[in-house]
Motif scaffolding. Structure first.
Motif, PDB file in Angstrom:
ATOM      1  N   GLU A  54       0.831  -1.201   0.000  1.00 47.59           N
ATOM      2  CA  GLU A  54       0.000   0.000   0.000  1.00 47.59           C
ATOM      3  C   GLU A  54       0.869   1.257   0.000  1.00 47.59           C
ATOM      4  O   GLU A  54       0.612   2.215  -0.749  1.00 47.59           O
ATOM      5  N   GLU A  55       1.915   1.259   0.841  1.00 44.93           N
ATOM      6  CA  GLU A  55       2.789   2.426   0.923  1.00 44.93           C
ATOM      7  C   GLU A  55       3.579   2.627  -0.373  1.00 44.93           C
ATOM      8  O   GLU A  55       3.760   3.759  -0.832  1.00 44.93           O
ATOM      9  N   THR A  56       4.050   1.516  -0.962  1.00 44.29           N
ATOM     10  CA  THR A  56       4.773   1.618  -2.228  1.00 44.29           C
ATOM     11  C   THR A  56       3.878   2.180  -3.320  1.00 44.29           C
ATOM     12  O   THR A  56       4.298   3.037  -4.108  1.00 44.29           O
ATOM     13  N   LEU A  57       2.633   1.713  -3.370  1.00 37.96           N
ATOM     14  CA  LEU A  57       1.691   2.201  -4.377  1.00 37.96           C
ATOM     15  C   LEU A  57       1.409   3.688  -4.177  1.00 37.96           C
ATOM     16  O   LEU A  57       1.327   4.454  -5.149  1.00 37.96           O
ATOM     17  N   GLN A  58       1.287   4.122  -2.934  1.00 35.72           N
ATOM     18  CA  GLN A  58       1.053   5.533  -2.648  1.00 35.72           C
ATOM     19  C   GLN A  58       2.256   6.389  -3.064  1.00 35.72           C
ATOM     20  O   GLN A  58       2.098   7.464  -3.655  1.00 35.72           O
ATOM     21  N   VAL A  59       3.471   5.890  -2.758  1.00 36.91           N
ATOM     22  CA  VAL A  59       4.682   6.627  -3.118  1.00 36.91           C
ATOM     23  C   VAL A  59       4.795   6.759  -4.633  1.00 36.91           C
ATOM     24  O   VAL A  59       5.086   7.845  -5.161  1.00 36.91           O
ATOM     25  N   GLU A  60       4.569   5.657  -5.354  1.00 42.92           N
ATOM     26  CA  GLU A  60       4.664   5.695  -6.812  1.00 42.92           C
ATOM     27  C   GLU A  60       3.637   6.644  -7.409  1.00 42.92           C
ATOM     28  O   GLU A  60       3.938   7.385  -8.351  1.00 42.92           O
ATOM     29  N   SER A  61       2.433   6.640  -6.851  1.00 45.71           N
ATOM     30  CA  SER A  61       1.378   7.530  -7.352  1.00 45.71           C
ATOM     31  C   SER A  61       1.733   8.986  -7.086  1.00 45.71           C
ATOM     32  O   SER A  61       1.539   9.850  -7.956  1.00 45.71           O
ATOM     33  N   ALA A  62       2.262   9.269  -5.898  1.00 47.06           N
ATOM     34  CA  ALA A  62       2.663  10.642  -5.568  1.00 47.06           C
ATOM     35  C   ALA A  62       3.786  11.122  -6.480  1.00 47.06           C
ATOM     36  O   ALA A  62       3.776  12.258  -6.963  1.00 47.06           O
ATOM     37  N   LEU A  63       4.762  10.236  -6.747  1.00 49.63           N
ATOM     38  CA  LEU A  63       5.869  10.606  -7.625  1.00 49.63           C
ATOM     39  C   LEU A  63       5.392  10.912  -9.037  1.00 49.63           C
ATOM     40  O   LEU A  63       5.860  11.865  -9.674  1.00 49.63           O
ATOM     41  N   ARG A  64       4.465  10.101  -9.543  1.00 47.45           N
ATOM     42  CA  ARG A  64       3.943  10.346 -10.889  1.00 47.45           C
ATOM     43  C   ARG A  64       3.289  11.717 -10.983  1.00 47.45           C
ATOM     44  O   ARG A  64       3.488  12.453 -11.948  1.00 47.45           O
ATOM     45  N   ARG A  65       2.510  12.067  -9.956  1.00 47.55           N
ATOM     46  CA  ARG A  65       1.827  13.359  -9.981  1.00 47.55           C
ATOM     47  C   ARG A  65       2.822  14.513  -9.856  1.00 47.55           C
ATOM     48  O   ARG A  65       2.686  15.537 -10.525  1.00 47.55           O
ATOM     49  N   LEU A  66       3.821  14.339  -8.988  1.00 50.92           N
ATOM     50  CA  LEU A  66       4.831  15.383  -8.826  1.00 50.92           C
ATOM     51  C   LEU A  66       5.643  15.573 -10.097  1.00 50.92           C
ATOM     52  O   LEU A  66       5.933  16.702 -10.504  1.00 50.92           O
ATOM     53  N   ARG A  67       6.026  14.456 -10.726  1.00 54.41           N
ATOM     54  CA  ARG A  67       6.819  14.546 -11.948  1.00 54.41           C
ATOM     55  C   ARG A  67       6.044  15.194 -13.084  1.00 54.41           C
ATOM     56  O   ARG A  67       6.615  15.848 -13.948  1.00 54.41           O
TER      57      ARG A  67
ATOM     58  N   LYS B  21       3.954  17.559 -12.779  1.00 58.57           N
ATOM     59  CA  LYS B  21       3.664  18.966 -12.546  1.00 58.57           C
ATOM     60  C   LYS B  21       4.810  19.686 -11.844  1.00 58.57           C
ATOM     61  O   LYS B  21       5.623  20.341 -12.476  1.00 58.57           O
ATOM     62  N   ASP B  22       4.916  19.520 -10.533  1.00 58.23           N
ATOM     63  CA  ASP B  22       5.854  20.324  -9.735  1.00 58.23           C
ATOM     64  C   ASP B  22       7.316  20.047 -10.061  1.00 58.23           C
ATOM     65  O   ASP B  22       8.154  20.944  -9.952  1.00 58.23           O
ATOM     66  N   LEU B  23       7.653  18.821 -10.421  1.00 61.54           N
ATOM     67  CA  LEU B  23       9.055  18.472 -10.626  1.00 61.54           C
ATOM     68  C   LEU B  23       9.461  18.480 -12.096  1.00 61.54           C
ATOM     69  O   LEU B  23      10.630  18.244 -12.411  1.00 61.54           O
ATOM     70  N   ALA B  24       8.531  18.736 -12.986  1.00 64.92           N
ATOM     71  CA  ALA B  24       8.835  18.693 -14.416  1.00 64.92           C
ATOM     72  C   ALA B  24       9.779  19.839 -14.796  1.00 64.92           C
ATOM     73  O   ALA B  24       9.609  20.975 -14.362  1.00 64.92           O
ATOM     74  N   ALA B  25      10.793  19.523 -15.611  1.00 64.67           N
ATOM     75  CA  ALA B  25      11.722  20.536 -16.113  1.00 64.67           C
ATOM     76  C   ALA B  25      11.280  20.950 -17.516  1.00 64.67           C
ATOM     77  O   ALA B  25      11.113  20.101 -18.393  1.00 64.67           O
TER      78      ALA B  25
ATOM     79  N   ALA C 180      16.813  15.242 -16.789  1.00 58.71           N
ATOM     80  CA  ALA C 180      16.821  14.309 -15.656  1.00 58.71           C
ATOM     81  C   ALA C 180      17.541  14.921 -14.458  1.00 58.71           C
ATOM     82  O   ALA C 180      17.105  14.771 -13.309  1.00 58.71           O
ATOM     83  N   LYS C 181      18.645  15.609 -14.711  1.00 60.66           N
ATOM     84  CA  LYS C 181      19.394  16.245 -13.620  1.00 60.66           C
ATOM     85  C   LYS C 181      18.563  17.338 -12.952  1.00 60.66           C
ATOM     86  O   LYS C 181      18.498  17.424 -11.723  1.00 60.66           O
ATOM     87  N   LEU C 182      17.924  18.190 -13.759  1.00 57.43           N
ATOM     88  CA  LEU C 182      17.121  19.276 -13.202  1.00 57.43           C
ATOM     89  C   LEU C 182      15.955  18.726 -12.387  1.00 57.43           C
ATOM     90  O   LEU C 182      15.650  19.251 -11.305  1.00 57.43           O
ATOM     91  N   GLU C 183      15.323  17.669 -12.883  1.00 52.62           N
ATOM     92  CA  GLU C 183      14.202  17.093 -12.142  1.00 52.62           C
ATOM     93  C   GLU C 183      14.669  16.395 -10.870  1.00 52.62           C
ATOM     94  O   GLU C 183      13.986  16.428  -9.851  1.00 52.62           O
ATOM     95  N   ARG C 184      15.873  15.808 -10.932  1.00 55.00           N
ATOM     96  CA  ARG C 184      16.447  15.211  -9.721  1.00 55.00           C
ATOM     97  C   ARG C 184      16.764  16.303  -8.692  1.00 55.00           C
ATOM     98  O   ARG C 184      16.478  16.144  -7.493  1.00 55.00           O
ATOM     99  N   ASP C 185      17.306  17.419  -9.149  1.00 53.73           N
ATOM    100  CA  ASP C 185      17.603  18.530  -8.245  1.00 53.73           C
ATOM    101  C   ASP C 185      16.327  19.104  -7.640  1.00 53.73           C
ATOM    102  O   ASP C 185      16.272  19.423  -6.441  1.00 53.73           O
ATOM    103  N   LYS C 186      15.302  19.235  -8.475  1.00 50.60           N
ATOM    104  CA  LYS C 186      14.025  19.751  -7.970  1.00 50.60           C
ATOM    105  C   LYS C 186      13.446  18.822  -6.907  1.00 50.60           C
ATOM    106  O   LYS C 186      12.905  19.276  -5.890  1.00 50.60           O
TER     107      LYS C 186
END
Length: 301
Positions: free
Chosen positions: A117-130, A132-136, A263-269
């Motif tokens: 459950e926690e892994t699924l939540q983390v993966e879902s959160a990362l997809r949404r962040l990538r 929008k907020d983390l996209a370069a 990839a570097k910019l998104e990793r830094d973000k």
């Protein structure tokens, strides 16, 4: 796990050579669909059969798709019910060792379910962040390339070794051993907490700017060939770096490095986002507990 159970039953029940009734009396349909077989009070419904067929290992899927294969599979389920009835008559469900095994499975399953459950939540959160907020953006990528044009017009690749430890005290101990003349490779093998490089005497894969954490890169690129750094702290721990060499690489165009920069910019973000969230949520680390873990690990044979 389910596939393992089914595979085991396939071989065990078939190997026993048990025979099942070839014909069954007309059976009433239940809430799980029509009842296709009954063993005493135990029923096998059409939906039961469908689910078990779907869970059959891939190697048997083609066979159980045939009428003969489905009938043989049903016979296996019937034999399973016969053995379950025998287990009950033998009192196995009340056996302490059986009950302990079941309880252990329940505990492990609850833990694994929570982890899933926690892994699924983390993966879902990362997809949404990538997304929008983390996209370069392309503009950010172009700006970074132009601001670091020298690194791409005349790129340099560095070869280095490192020793990674979890505390500054351990780093000072490693430095002292090096100053006493002990070979870098030996100290790395005996002290480094980076298992991938420790076995190679600390040697890293050659790297360019923008591929490792900034603190490490700044220290490594600032060294002369053969020189050993002082203690370098990063998010991974405390490093001691020895520069083995460097070489000039061909120029790299904006097109060549566009996705690498992105990839570097998104990793830094992401790293900046994590740091900000940690400050808001509060992060506490029990160093004494970590020390106990280190002592337990070091005491293992």
């Amino acid at each position: 796990m389910k596939q393992t159970v089914i595979r085991g039953l396939f071989f065990v029940l078939t190997g026993l050579g048990l025979t099942a009734c070839e014909r069954f009396p007309s059976l009433q349909a239940g809430s799980e669909g029509p009842v296709v077989a009954q063993v005493g009070n135990e029923k096998i419904t059409l939906n039961d059969l469908k689910r078990r067929l779907q869970e059959t290992p891939a190697a048997y899927q083609q066979y159980v798709a045939s009428a003969e294969g489905r009938r043989q599979f049903l016979n296996l389920l019937i034999r399973e019910k016969v053995l379950l009835a025998e287990a009950k008559s033998l009192g196995i469900p009340r056996d302490p060792s059986y009950q302990q095994t079941v309880e252990k499975f329940k505990t492990d399953w609850k833990r694994r379910l929570k982890e899933y459950e926690e892994t699924l939540q983390v993966e879902s959160a990362l997809r949404r962040l990538r997304a929008k907020d983390l996209a370069a953006t392309d503009t950010e990528v172009d700006r970074y390339y132009n601001d670091h044009r020298g690194e791409y017009d005349k790129p340099v690749e560095v070869t280095a070794s490192h020793i990674l430890v979890s505390s500054e005290q351990d780093a000072q101990t490693a430095l002292a051993r090096l100053k006493d003349g002990q070979p870098f490779e030996r100290v790395a093998k005996e002290m480094s907490k980076d298992p991938a490089t420790a076995v190679r005497g600390g040697k890293l894969t050659p790297f360019r700017r923008g591929t490792l954490v900034p603190e490490f890169e700044d220290a490594a690129f600032g060294l002369k060939t053969g020189e050993v750094s002082g203690v370098v702290k990063s998010q991974f721990g405390f490093h001691i770096i020895r520069k083995l060499g460097e070489k000039q690489l061909p120029p790299r165009s904006a097109t060549d490095v566009r996705e690498e920069i992105r990839a570097k910019l998104e990793r830094d973000k992401f790293n900046q986002w994590v740091s900000a969230k940690q400050a808001v949520l509060g992060v506490k680390v029990d160093d004494q507990a970590m020390l106990r873990l280190s002592l337990e690990e070091s005491s293992k044979p």
